[in-house]
Design an enzyme around this catalytic site. Structure first.
Site, short mmCIF file in Angstrom:
data_model
loop_
_atom_site.label_atom_id
_atom_site.label_comp_id
_atom_site.label_asym_id
_atom_site.label_seq_id
_atom_site.Cartn_x
_atom_site.Cartn_y
_atom_site.Cartn_z
N SER A 25 -53.12 -43.93 -81.86
CA SER A 25 -53.89 -45.32 -81.56
C SER A 25 -55.18 -44.96 -81.03
O SER A 25 -56.05 -44.26 -81.71
CB SER A 25 -53.09 -46.10 -80.69
OG SER A 25 -53.64 -47.42 -80.47
N ASP A 84 -48.50 -51.66 -90.12
CA ASP A 84 -49.33 -51.80 -88.63
C ASP A 84 -50.02 -53.07 -88.70
O ASP A 84 -50.91 -53.17 -89.56
CB ASP A 84 -50.32 -50.47 -88.49
CG ASP A 84 -50.64 -50.27 -87.20
OD1 ASP A 84 -50.71 -51.13 -86.49
OD2 ASP A 84 -50.85 -49.06 -86.72
N HIS A 129 -47.25 -50.31 -85.69
CA HIS A 129 -48.06 -49.49 -85.00
C HIS A 129 -47.43 -48.27 -84.30
O HIS A 129 -48.05 -47.12 -84.46
CB HIS A 129 -48.64 -50.03 -84.01
CG HIS A 129 -49.91 -49.29 -83.08
ND1 HIS A 129 -50.76 -48.64 -84.08
CD2 HIS A 129 -50.24 -49.16 -81.99
CE1 HIS A 129 -51.79 -48.22 -83.42
NE2 HIS A 129 -51.29 -48.29 -82.09
#
Length: 713
Positions: free
Chosen positions: A584, A659, A691
């Site tokens: 991320s 995602d 995600h």
């Protein structure tokens, strides 16, 4: 004891310990073990019994157990008894003891499928059961009115023992009622807010019809299916939110007149104690001007602005105001307005009466107040940014007293009378301890001291230390794990694990210094595992965080490179074998490090990376970068597509196909740019993952990541 015998005892002890610590983590141990077999023992569902006269409860071996301050024990109920009651009520039985909430000393609440059950301990019977629709979601129970708010698709419903009632009936799928809004930013975790007595229900209504549909593809059907979502990107049209107030008695709804512009943010909803007024922290889209506004809950009319807060960077309200129990015209506000999260006392005219706490440290949790509100109990970083300790502050004079007696990371539950706390903590060498303590810090009784579940494993030295940031003055906390058979005369490769963004802190004084077991796993393979929390990360104050504003990746990378400078100063670090991995924001940071310093990093694995902040969601993206129109140079410099030409090392990108946080378009753009510039990169996609990659897929993921380093670093 004879000297020779002493030496023999010492030798035997050392030898036995050495023999015991021979196990090595498997990858499955490293991924699942921390949360399963190697998770230290704990008191499950530990809580105070509501109105229970200093009695606490926990679940052990399918039994709900209660104990008072003197240690007298009572067995309230068991899974067997609850299942008998469920059969009598015509419901399915449970395999495990359910998650419960105390209603009063004789009544608990738990859910079973679509039933909200109120269970009487004296009779061991279900006294009341409230059913919601089988496809209901986001359920929110009010114990005073015995009503449940829930959603079906995009509409809001309310249920009680007499049945269910639709609150909204919108047919347009772009209108969403009763769910979280603003993509869960600003501390928003839900979309319904019961008034204190449960007669009124505030709820979010989100109109996202003006936001373009974003394509998410489900590849697992016979023919791939399109699952469109609303994903407003930075600088583009955002959804409009209003707040409705539903009256359960009249079955009428009014909407608060929150005015324009319509793309502002309505956050931190809280009710006044008399249910006449409701309070909202309203933030402009630029996120640099916040107003705490008061509304009439009956008419929806705006009453007044109690206070305003502005910033040259951003204001981020995260906590609703909390009203005093002793004075209905006073409330407590949790704010970072002086640079650190502290608590202030206000009255409902908007006047600040006093600053309750202050100093260069952060309050991380408010535990509550004693009934007379002479003291506020809280958790903070006052001792150290990597610790969490328990305190009380005398509201009359601001005197602060520490209540725990051990360094580490504490969390606590305050009894209703404010006389006792259930204190649970961890530290580097302490898996978990729970103590019953008084409000003066005296330990009444140890309730749990967990055994070290990793005592048989052979781990290398795990240490926390500080280095200076790129500004030359700010301390940054680092964690380093050495291989178990470390030899200072040898050279070792290093894997840097990075996050580096807001709302995260990786280096903490918890068990094993908050390290992921995967880092131990790689240390077993001969790597040094290293992490530094750069400026921009959490719990260090506003200035520490907002140095990243408008230029994401720049100062964070500069700080990470100070960590590299430290590593390269060590004689046992192989400067030619340094790798980096993150997910991320950490994936974004992995790209920053690989592309801005290609001479340093040989291998990188970027998971779910943000590549171009123009393609990230509007609330988070604009908070830290402003809009692309306002900050074109910042967006250009932070765009990893503009740095692809410098790539030298081995790089793998990994992304979840579904995602909805960092959309896969980010990786696709990066791959396309690499192809254009004839840069070789590796890519792996998880077809059904969002995600984060979970379950058995996560073991596969970390095998993929591990092998990439083992083969290339």
């Amino acid at each position: 004891m004879h000297k020779t015998l002493k030496l023999l005892v010492v030798f035997l002890f050392i030898g036995t310990t050495a023999l015991a610590q021979t196990k090595e983590l498997t990858l499955k141990d490293a991924i699942w073990g921390r949360y399963r077999e190697y998770n230290p023992a704990q008191l499950h569902q530990l809580s105070w019994v509501k109105n229970g006269k200093d009695t606490y409860s926990y679940v052990e071996k399918h039994m709900l157990i209660g104990k008072n301050i003197k240690g007298k024990e009572v067995e309230y109920t068991s899974t067997i008894q609850i299942n008998n009651a469920l059969r009598d009520a015509g419901q399915d039985t449970l395999k495990h003891f359910p998650a419960i909430t105390w209603i009063n000393p004789d009544e608990i609440r738990f859910t079973n499928d679509n039933h909200f059950n109120l269970y009487q301990l004296k009779t061991q019977k279900i006294a009341q059961s409230i059913s919601v629709k089988s496809d209901g979601k986001f359920a929110d129970f009010n114990s005073d009115s015995r009503k449940v708010a829930f959603t079906v698709d995009n509409n809001l419903w309310v249920a009680d023992e007499n049945g269910m009632k639709a609150v909204t009936t919108d047919q347009n799928p772009g209108i969403v009622n009763g769910q979280y809004v603003h993509r869960r930013e600003f501390g928003i975790t839900k979309g319904t807010f019961w008034s204190p007595k449960g007669d009124l229900l505030a709820f979010y209504r989100k109109d996202e019809t003006m936001v373009r549909d974003y394509p998410i593809v489900d590849f697992m059907t016979r023919e791939a299916e399109l699952k469109s979502v609303k994903y407003p990107m930075a600088g583009m049209k955002s959804h409009h939110v209003t707040v409705g107030i539903y009256n359960c008695k009249t079955q009428k709804t009014v909407f608060l007149k929150t005015g324009k512009p319509l793309d502002h943010y309505l956050t931190n909803i809280s009710w006044g104690p008399a249910e006449k007024y409701i309070y909202i922290a309203e933030l402009n889209r630029d996120q640099d001007h916040m107003k705490l506004n008061q509304y009439n809950a009956v008419t929806g009319e705006f009453v007044k602005t109690l206070y305003e807060e502005t910033s040259d960077t951003y204001v981020e309200p995260l906590h609703p105001i909390v009203f005093s129990k002793t004075n209905p015209n006073h409330f407590y506000r949790w704010s970072r307005k002086d640079g650190y999260f502290h608590v202030y006392l206000y009255d409902t005219s908007g006047e600040m009466l006093k600053e309750i706490t202050k100093g260069p440290w952060e309050i991380t949790d408010i535990l509550g107040f004693d009934p007379a509100e002479k003291y506020m109990y809280f958790v903070s970083t006052k001792v150290s940014p990597i610790d969490r300790n328990i305190y009380k502050v005398q509201l009359s004079n601001g005197k602060i007293t520490r209540l725990d007696n051990a360094d580490g990371t504490h969390q606590a539950l305050l009894s209703e009378d404010g006389k006792y706390l259930l204190d649970t903590y961890q530290s580097k060498n302490v898996p978990r301890v729970t103590n019953l303590i008084t409000n003066k810090g005296k330990v009444v009784r140890n309730l749990l001291t967990a055994a070290n579940t990793l005592k048989d494993f052979r781990f290398g030295k795990n240490s926390i230390f500080t280095i200076k940031a790129a500004d030359g003055k700010t301390d940054l906390y680092c964690r380093m794990i050495l291989p178990a058979d470390f030899d200072s005369t040898k050279k070792y490769p290093v894997i840097v694990y990075v996050y580096g963004g807001p709302h995260a802190q990786l280096v903490r004084n918890t068990w094993h210094n908050n390290a992921r077991f995967w880092q131990y796993y790689m240390a077993q393979k001969g790597y040094i595992a290293f992490t530094v929390d750069n400026r921009g990360s959490d719990n260090r104050g506003a200035a520490f965080e907002n140095v990243i504003h408008r230029h994401l990746g720049i100062n964070e990378t500069a700080d990470q490179m100070k960590g590299i400078d430290y590593l390269e100063s060590l004689p046992y670090v192989d400067k030619n074998r340094i790798g980096v991995h993150g997910w991320s924001f950490g994936g974004f940071m992995t790209l920053n490090l690989m592309l801005r310093h290609p001479e340093v990093f040989k291998v990188g694995v970027a998971g779910g990376p943000v590549v171009d902040w123009k393609m990230y969601e509007v609330m988070y993206g604009e908070r830290y970068m402003d809009t692309p129109q306002e900050n074109p140079e910042g967006y250009k410099e932070s765009n990893m597509l503009n740095h692809v030409s410098s790539l030298k090392g081995k790089l793998m990108l990994i992304h979840g196909a579904e995602d909805q946080t960092v959309v896969m378009q980010q990786s696709m753009k990066f791959l396309r740019e690499c192809i254009k510039q004839q840069k070789q990169v590796d890519f792996f996609v998880y077809p059904t993952s969002v995600h984060n990659v979970h379950g058995i897929d996560r073991v596969h993921l970390m095998r993929k990541v591990s092998d990439y380093f083992l083969e290339n670093l």
